[in-house]
Each structure stands twice: as C-alpha cells, then as structure tokens.
Design an enzyme around this catalytic site. Sequence first.
Site, PDB file in Angstrom:
ATOM      1  N   ARG A  78       2.089   3.389  -9.854  1.00  0.00           N
ATOM      2  CA  ARG A  78       0.994   2.623 -10.012  1.00  0.00           C
ATOM      3  C   ARG A  78       1.441   1.307 -10.359  1.00  0.00           C
ATOM      4  O   ARG A  78       1.694   1.215 -11.765  1.00  0.00           O
ATOM      5  CB  ARG A  78      -0.063   3.386 -11.023  1.00  0.00           C
ATOM      6  CG  ARG A  78      -1.273   2.507 -11.240  1.00  0.00           C
ATOM      7  CD  ARG A  78      -2.214   2.304 -10.055  1.00  0.00           C
ATOM      8  NE  ARG A  78      -2.742   3.653  -9.666  1.00  0.00           N
ATOM      9  CZ  ARG A  78      -3.592   3.893  -8.531  1.00  0.00           C
ATOM     10  NH1 ARG A  78      -3.825   2.765  -7.803  1.00  0.00           N
ATOM     11  NH2 ARG A  78      -4.071   5.051  -8.303  1.00  0.00           N
ATOM     12  N   GLN A 102      -2.319   9.572   1.263  1.00  0.00           N
ATOM     13  CA  GLN A 102      -2.820   8.203   1.049  1.00  0.00           C
ATOM     14  C   GLN A 102      -1.692   7.288   1.237  1.00  0.00           C
ATOM     15  O   GLN A 102      -0.793   7.323   0.407  1.00  0.00           O
ATOM     16  CB  GLN A 102      -3.611   8.111  -0.454  1.00  0.00           C
ATOM     17  CG  GLN A 102      -3.907   6.922  -0.997  1.00  0.00           C
ATOM     18  CD  GLN A 102      -5.387   6.661  -0.665  1.00  0.00           C
ATOM     19  OE1 GLN A 102      -6.205   7.150   0.134  1.00  0.00           O
ATOM     20  NE2 GLN A 102      -5.691   5.530  -1.224  1.00  0.00           N
ATOM     21  N   HIS A 186       1.762  -3.878  -1.423  1.00  0.00           N
ATOM     22  CA  HIS A 186       0.727  -3.496  -2.427  1.00  0.00           C
ATOM     23  C   HIS A 186       0.806  -4.243  -3.548  1.00  0.00           C
ATOM     24  O   HIS A 186       1.133  -3.576  -4.642  1.00  0.00           O
ATOM     25  CB  HIS A 186       0.531  -2.165  -2.552  1.00  0.00           C
ATOM     26  CG  HIS A 186      -0.758  -1.675  -2.957  1.00  0.00           C
ATOM     27  ND1 HIS A 186      -1.522  -2.176  -3.924  1.00  0.00           N
ATOM     28  CD2 HIS A 186      -1.337  -0.421  -2.928  1.00  0.00           C
ATOM     29  CE1 HIS A 186      -2.620  -1.558  -4.186  1.00  0.00           C
ATOM     30  NE2 HIS A 186      -2.599  -0.384  -3.740  1.00  0.00           N
ATOM     31  N   ASP A 230     -12.816  -4.242  -3.590  1.00  0.00           N
ATOM     32  CA  ASP A 230     -11.878  -3.733  -2.803  1.00  0.00           C
ATOM     33  C   ASP A 230     -12.323  -4.254  -1.418  1.00  0.00           C
ATOM     34  O   ASP A 230     -13.258  -3.859  -0.591  1.00  0.00           O
ATOM     35  CB  ASP A 230     -12.034  -2.139  -2.549  1.00  0.00           C
ATOM     36  CG  ASP A 230     -10.775  -1.561  -2.004  1.00  0.00           C
ATOM     37  OD1 ASP A 230     -10.049  -2.122  -1.310  1.00  0.00           O
ATOM     38  OD2 ASP A 230     -10.529  -0.186  -2.158  1.00  0.00           O
ATOM     39  N   GLU A 292      -2.762  -8.522  -1.711  1.00  0.00           N
ATOM     40  CA  GLU A 292      -1.898  -7.827  -0.832  1.00  0.00           C
ATOM     41  C   GLU A 292      -1.630  -8.202   0.528  1.00  0.00           C
ATOM     42  O   GLU A 292      -2.778  -8.287   1.199  1.00  0.00           O
ATOM     43  CB  GLU A 292      -2.097  -6.449  -0.840  1.00  0.00           C
ATOM     44  CG  GLU A 292      -2.682  -5.813  -2.354  1.00  0.00           C
ATOM     45  CD  GLU A 292      -3.463  -4.495  -2.203  1.00  0.00           C
ATOM     46  OE1 GLU A 292      -3.020  -3.714  -1.412  1.00  0.00           O
ATOM     47  OE2 GLU A 292      -4.324  -4.407  -3.007  1.00  0.00           O
TER      48      GLU A 292
END
EC number: 5.1.3.15
Length: 316
Positions: A78, A102, A186, A230, A292
């Site tokens: 993370r 994911q 990311h 998002d 990103e």
Amino acid sequence: MVDRPNKPTALATTPGLPPQPQVNISHDAGRVSASLPTGETVDILLYGATVISWKDRAGNEKLWLSEAAKLDGSKAIRGGIPIVFPVFGQAPDHAATSKLPQHGFARTSRWELLGKSTSESAGMSDSSVKLDFGLSSASLSDDVKALWPYTFSIIYSVTLSQEGLATSIVITNDGEEAFESQVLLHTYLRIEDITTVSVTGLEGSAYIDKVDGAKLKSQSSTISITQETDRVYTPSTDPSQPVVITSNGEQVFSVVRDGLRDVVVWNPWTDKAMSMPDFEPKDGYKNMLCVEAGSVRDWTKLEPGEAFEGGQTISY
C-alpha cells in the site's frame, strides 16, 4: 645535448573522477537502492518491482507509503508505485482476466534485477542512474499461469535523476496467441495537506467517476479534493502535456506521460481509509494523492511478437 625546439611537455595529472551514482542490493530484503552524488535516492523492492521510496537531495520523501504496508511479500504494498498489470481493478466481464485478483499479479510477483546503468558529468549536472527489472510468464507460479496462461515478458525501468523520477514499461507478447491487458503506474504522491492541493492539466477531459456509479463526466475546471475521489481521466491533450499538482498555488509535482493515455486520480478520504486495514495512519489521506499514468479505460491488444511501451516522468 641537442636543444630540441619542440620538447614534449609533461603529461597533465589525470584528474580524479567525480563522485559516481551508487547502487546497493540487499539480497536478504530483496531491495535495490540507488543514490546520486547530489543526495537523491530511490528504493525498489524486487517484490512487485515496487518503488517504496524516492527522496530529493535534502532527504524529503516524495512518495507516500502506508505505515501498515507489508514489505515482506505477504500482500500487495500500500503506497509507493505499485505496477498494475494485466488488469485494472477487477474485470468480471472480461473473460481472460476475470479470475485474476484485484489489479492483477505484477505487483505481487517477484521481479528480477536485470541491470543498471549510470551517466555522469564532471559537474554532476546530468548524473542519473537507471535500474531495469524483468518479469516473464516463465517466472510466474503455476497458480498464476492457470489464471492467465499467456506468454509474455516485461522490462520495467526506474531512472533517478536530479530533476525527478522516470518509470517506464515494455510489455511483449512472446507467445503464439494474442492477449488483451491493461497497465497502470499506481503512484502515491506525498503531499503536506490535501485541502491545499489542486490538479491542473485535465481541464476539458472526459472521466469515469467510480464513486458516482461509473458515470461519464467532463472536467470543467481545476481539480480540488474535498471527498473520496476515484476517477479515470482520458485527457484531451497530448500525453506530453504535464498534469501539475500544486499546493497553495505552488507546484509540487509535474507528471508527464509517454504512451499512456489515461490518468487515474484517487484519494480515499475518511471512510474509505478507515475501511482499509493496511492504510495507516487513518488520517494519512491528508498527506497523499494518487495521480496514476496508465492505459486502463480500454484494453490493449497485443498480437504475437508485438510490444506495448509506456511511461511517466515525475518532477518537482
């Protein structure tokens, strides 16, 4: 003794070489660290080829890394710059990647350090260090191969310079069957205060609002973060046009893309941050913003022998 009119002069003393960029490899921790003579540093884990730290010459950290991030290879990291491939999020309606976890498997696979190269000058004004990492279908576990049985190879390059950090990726279809994939860098950028941050360079761009039912919208002005955000933008401008992050009106980051048409902007805000066990501290959303570069709105199809190239350069 004959007097020679053109005597050879004494050879000049060879000047000492200037300080060189350094690369250190920690085999136990699976970490590769590089530094420039001027003080800039970068740290990359072989697990996921994830950049977990990037500091300027004054030692200021430029990336956000969760205090609860697992760096032992037990789960995806993370923070930093994880690599998303071959699927962004989850794609239950895309048969080839529907069974993958994911964000795919690149960020949870162990990569190989392929090599390093450096450039220097006497004045150190253009010194840099480039680290190349590799991942291929041959290095995947049988479990992952069963979920995504295509033959591929990836070269991922991380270049540290005094001006910034560049990351680039080359994905090649080495098999006899075409495949479709998505890729995303990311990137978690570290900022001082999310309430002072604005993002420019995406005005006039269409985007998918994943917080609002994946509705298609258009960005009419500068982006400010005031709630969970998002969004998947497809900028109307050329990728070489920078996306700029400012704080209190001053530039803190500039992101220039190469071959990556999309930009994801993400901040979990309060409730989302609380729901993620590996997001610490829980108010860490105040000090990070993901901007990103990727190719994720559609699928990139690679025929046998074809390659996809993309990258980003982050400066400050």
